[in-house]
Structure formats: structure tokens, C-alpha cells
Motif scaffolding. Structure first.
Motif, short mmCIF file in Angstrom:
data_model
loop_
_atom_site.label_atom_id
_atom_site.label_comp_id
_atom_site.label_asym_id
_atom_site.label_seq_id
_atom_site.Cartn_x
_atom_site.Cartn_y
_atom_site.Cartn_z
N THR A 79 5.15 1.12 2.39
CA THR A 79 6.04 1.24 3.54
C THR A 79 5.45 2.01 4.71
O THR A 79 5.68 1.65 5.87
N ASP A 101 14.27 -3.80 15.80
CA ASP A 101 15.25 -3.53 14.74
C ASP A 101 14.55 -3.39 13.39
O ASP A 101 14.88 -2.50 12.60
N ASP A 152 12.92 -0.03 13.23
CA ASP A 152 13.88 1.04 12.93
C ASP A 152 14.19 1.09 11.43
O ASP A 152 14.25 2.17 10.83
N HIS A 153 14.37 -0.09 10.85
CA HIS A 153 14.68 -0.13 9.41
C HIS A 153 13.53 0.41 8.58
O HIS A 153 13.74 1.17 7.63
N THR A 187 11.22 2.46 9.45
CA THR A 187 11.10 3.91 9.64
C THR A 187 12.09 4.65 8.75
O THR A 187 11.75 5.67 8.12
N HIS A 188 13.32 4.13 8.69
CA HIS A 188 14.35 4.74 7.84
C HIS A 188 13.92 4.67 6.37
O HIS A 188 14.05 5.67 5.62
N ILE A 189 13.42 3.52 5.94
CA ILE A 189 12.98 3.36 4.55
C ILE A 189 11.84 4.32 4.24
O ILE A 189 11.80 4.97 3.19
N SER A 190 10.88 4.41 5.16
CA SER A 190 9.73 5.30 4.94
C SER A 190 10.18 6.75 4.79
O SER A 190 9.67 7.49 3.94
N GLU A 191 11.16 7.16 5.60
CA GLU A 191 11.67 8.53 5.49
C GLU A 191 12.38 8.74 4.15
O GLU A 191 12.26 9.81 3.54
N ARG A 192 13.11 7.72 3.68
CA ARG A 192 13.78 7.84 2.38
C ARG A 192 12.76 7.97 1.26
O ARG A 192 12.93 8.77 0.32
#
Length: 384
Positions: free
Chosen positions: A243, A272, A275-276, A278-283
Motif C-alpha cells: 500500500t 479519490d 485519498d482512499h 492514503t487512508h488505507i496506508s495510515e490504517r
């Protein structure tokens, strides 16, 4: 010969040196559909999954072989070919490289697989490597697949290694939205990226459930939890490798919007996806941190449990030692009269005490004095 064919082969049919090196003579068996060639030699059907030609966002043809795909694409200068391969043979990739001018380094990566996610541009062709993932409920583990995508002016070639992702669903989605599909190969690349990133969501949910279960097992003292933490940590390392590079790849694509005149609507879709991911990578980063902390807590709890067990053993040993002292003390006290009685029970004729009037009281008194002395000594030392 059409303008498309002239453009690919240099007008007069000449190819550059590296394209000539990649060109392999194709036998009829090599150009046959994958199912037919597999049936001939008994191998598992692989290679060509599906090839289709599109015009203005609508499928116009479904060729059965690569040769038919090349021919029909040349006959439709404004068309787009979408070729899907699964574990292709070297001959198939060499044929595609010769037809579409794929760079030999990208072809080599596609054949060998086991590549890190990346985005590289070779002239007008983009080469994208993606790591797809899916969560398997039964074994509670993450399965990773690898996808290589070649995107050119009028073609998209996907090379899949592994079960994920399901590109047939991507194809159906695009065919159901011809307005998006008619934007060309870049739209197909967006749909593939979106499918791969959306496929991460069930993995994130599954991993979150696993972490919740692991936390419960840690505080319950499950002896197998350490192995589960280690295995899940390794999967999160692989997930992070899949990711994290996507963030830079998508930002690289967005940086080239103006240069390559990307459609504005497509730009919104790609943002979009960025953004998704980036969110997954942070999780995923959060999961790794959580697992590291859980491992530390588990190690602390295991250490505390071991200390408690050692303390209990030490206390049991101390109590046992006290009992041994008591037993040894009473044994020594009882041994004294036994020793005296044994000596005077030998009945030798020449023992002065045997014929002494006070011999018996003396022996009894000696036994009492010795026993009392031993008792006082052991009592002072807290043995009794």
C-alpha cells in the motif's frame, strides 16, 4: 497497411533493435486460445483470460487469439484493445512486446513477477505494478496477488499473478459505464487501481477483527497468541509494502495531469483513489504500531506470569525446606535415646555401668539431657 500499423512498425516494417530481439516466431499453437493449447498438452488453462476491442466505450469484438486481436485493432484505428493475461507464457509476452512496443525491462518484470509496486513510463507506455490483497476468512490470513498493467495510447494489457484481483468485475463495471470507458486506457487504469484499493477494505476489516481477538487472547493468557501476533505482523509488513508505494505512484500520476492532458473527470476519480489509498496506508501503519504494542504487553504479561510461577515455586521450596528441618530435628532428638539405649543394650560383662546401682537412672537422665539440649538448640534456630 493502416496508419496504426505504420506507426508501430516504423512505416516500412522495420523494427528497432530491441524490438527485433524480443520478436519470437509464433507457431499456430502459440496463437491458439489458452483453453485449446491447454487441452492439447493437458496443462492448466492459463495465459489469455479475455481480449476485447472497444470503440467509443462499447465492446465491438472479442478476439479468441492474440493474432486476431492485433489484426482487428489495426483495422480499427480509433479502437482500444484490452487484453487480460494470467500467468502468461514467454511467447505471449514476446508477441505483445513486438506488437505494442513494450520495453524489454518491463516485459522481464512481468514474466518474473515478485516485483514491488511501482509506476514507470517508457515513452508513451505506462508500466504499473500493483499488489492486490484479499482476506481469507477460514484460515484468518491475508492472501496477496500481483498485477502488472501496460497502458498505451490504444491498449491496456493486464498480467495477473495470483487470484486477486477479480478483473472480470472491473471489465463489467467499465462496460456498464461506456461514458467512462470511452475516455480510453487511462480510464481502465483508474478502474483497476480503484478495484485494487477497494479490495484492501475487507482486508483492513479482517485484520482489525484479528487484532481485537488477539487483545482478548493476550489478557486471557492464551499460550498460542505470540505465534499469531508474529504471523499477523509479517502479513502487515507485506500489506504495508503493497500500500505505501501506491501513495507516491498516484501522486506521480496526478503530477502529470497537465502534461499529458488527462480528462478532468478522470482526474477527480484518480484523486479519490489517492485519498482512499492514503487512508488505507495510515490504517496499516496503525496496525503495525498496535501489533508492536500488543507484543510488548504480551511479553510483559508473560514475564509477570513467569515471575509469579517462580515465586510460587520458591515459596513451595521454602515451605518444603521448613518441613525438612522439622523432620530432621525430631529425627535427631529421637536418635539420642536410641543411641544410649543401644550402647547399654549390648550386655557385655565388663561394662561398669551394668553393675552400678545408679546405672539405670544415669542412662535415663543422659537420654533426657541430650534430647532436651537438642530441642533447645533447634528451637533457638527456628527449626521447630
Amino acid at each position: 497497411m493502416s496508419d496504426r500499423e505504420n506507426g508501430r512498425n516504423g512505416g516500412n516494417g522495420r523494427r528497432s533493435g530491441w524490438r527485433r530481439a524480443l520478436t519470437q516466431p509464433q507457431s499456430p499453437a502459440a496463437e491458439a486460445p489458452a483453453s485449446a493449447s491447454a487441452a492439447a498438452d493437458g496443462a492448466e488453462p492459463v495465459s489469455i483470460v479475455q481480449a476485447a476491442l472497444y470503440h467509443d466505450g462499447v465492446r465491438v469484438s472479442t478476439p479468441a487469439t492474440l493474432a486476431e486481436t492485433y489484426r482487428e485493432l489495426r483495422e480499427r484505428p480509433s479502437g482500444m484493445a484490452w487484453i487480460g493475461l494470467a500467468r502468461p507464457t514467454g511467447a505471449d509476452l514476446h508477441s505483445l512486446a513486438a506488437e505494442f512496443g513494450l520495453h524489454p525491462l518491463a516485459v522481464e518484470d512481468a514474466m518474473e513477477a515478485h516485483q514491488r509496486p511501482k509506476l514507470e513510463r517508457y515513452g508513451e507506455t505506462l508500466f504499473v505494478v500493483l499488489r492486490a490483497a484479499r482476506y481469507l476468512d477460514a484460515p484468518e490470513e491475508v492472501d496477496f496477488g500481483e498485477l502488472h498493467v501496460f497502458v498505451g495510447p490504444d491498449f491496456v494489457i493486464t498480467v495477473r499473478h495470483g487470484a486477486a484481483p477479480d478483473l472480470s468485475a472491473v471489465r463489467r463495471r467499465m462496460e456498464d459505464t461506456p461514458d467512462l470507458l470511452k475516455l480510453g486506457p487511462e480510464a481502465v487504469l483508474y478502474a483497476i487501481l480503484d478495484a485494487v484499493v477497494d479490495g484492501y477494505a475487507p482486508v483492513v476489516s479482517g485484520v482489525q477483527n484479528d487484532i481485537d481477538e488477539i487483545e482478548t487472547e493476550v489478557f486471557r493468557g492464551d499460550p498460542e497468541v505470540s505465534r499469531r501476533i508474529y504471523e499477523l505482523s509479517r502479513e502487515m509488513v507485506e500489506f504495508q509494502r503493497a500500500t505505501r508505494p501506491l501513495v507516491g505512484m498516484l501522486h506521480g500520476l496526478m503530477a502529470g495531469f497537465a502534461k499529458y492532458e488527462t480528462d478532468e473527470e478522470l482526474q477527480r476519480y484518480l484523486r479519490d483513489v489517492a485519498d482512499h489509498v492514503t487512508h488505507i496506508s495510515e490504517r496499516v501503519d496503525g496496525f503495525r504500531q498496535a501489533l508492536s504494542e500488543i507484543l510488548t504487553v504480551n511479553a510483559t504479561l508473560v514475564s509477570q506470569q513467569q515471575n509469579a510461577e517462580m515465586r510460587a515455586l520458591a515459596e513451595a521450596g521454602f515451605e518444603q525446606n521448613e518441613e525438612v528441618k522439622k523432620i530432621s530435628s525430631w529425627a535427631a532428638i529421637l536418635f539420642a535415646p536410641t543411641l544410649v539405649g543401644t550402647i547399654y543394650g549390648m550386655n557385655f560383662d565388663h561394662m561398669p555401668e551394668l553393675h552400678w546401682l545408679l546405672g539405670y537412672p544415669f542412662a535415663i537422665g543422659l537420654m533426657g539431657v541430650v534430647c532436651l539440649t537438642l530441642y533447645l538448640v533447634f528451637k533457638k534456630r527456628d527449626w521447630l
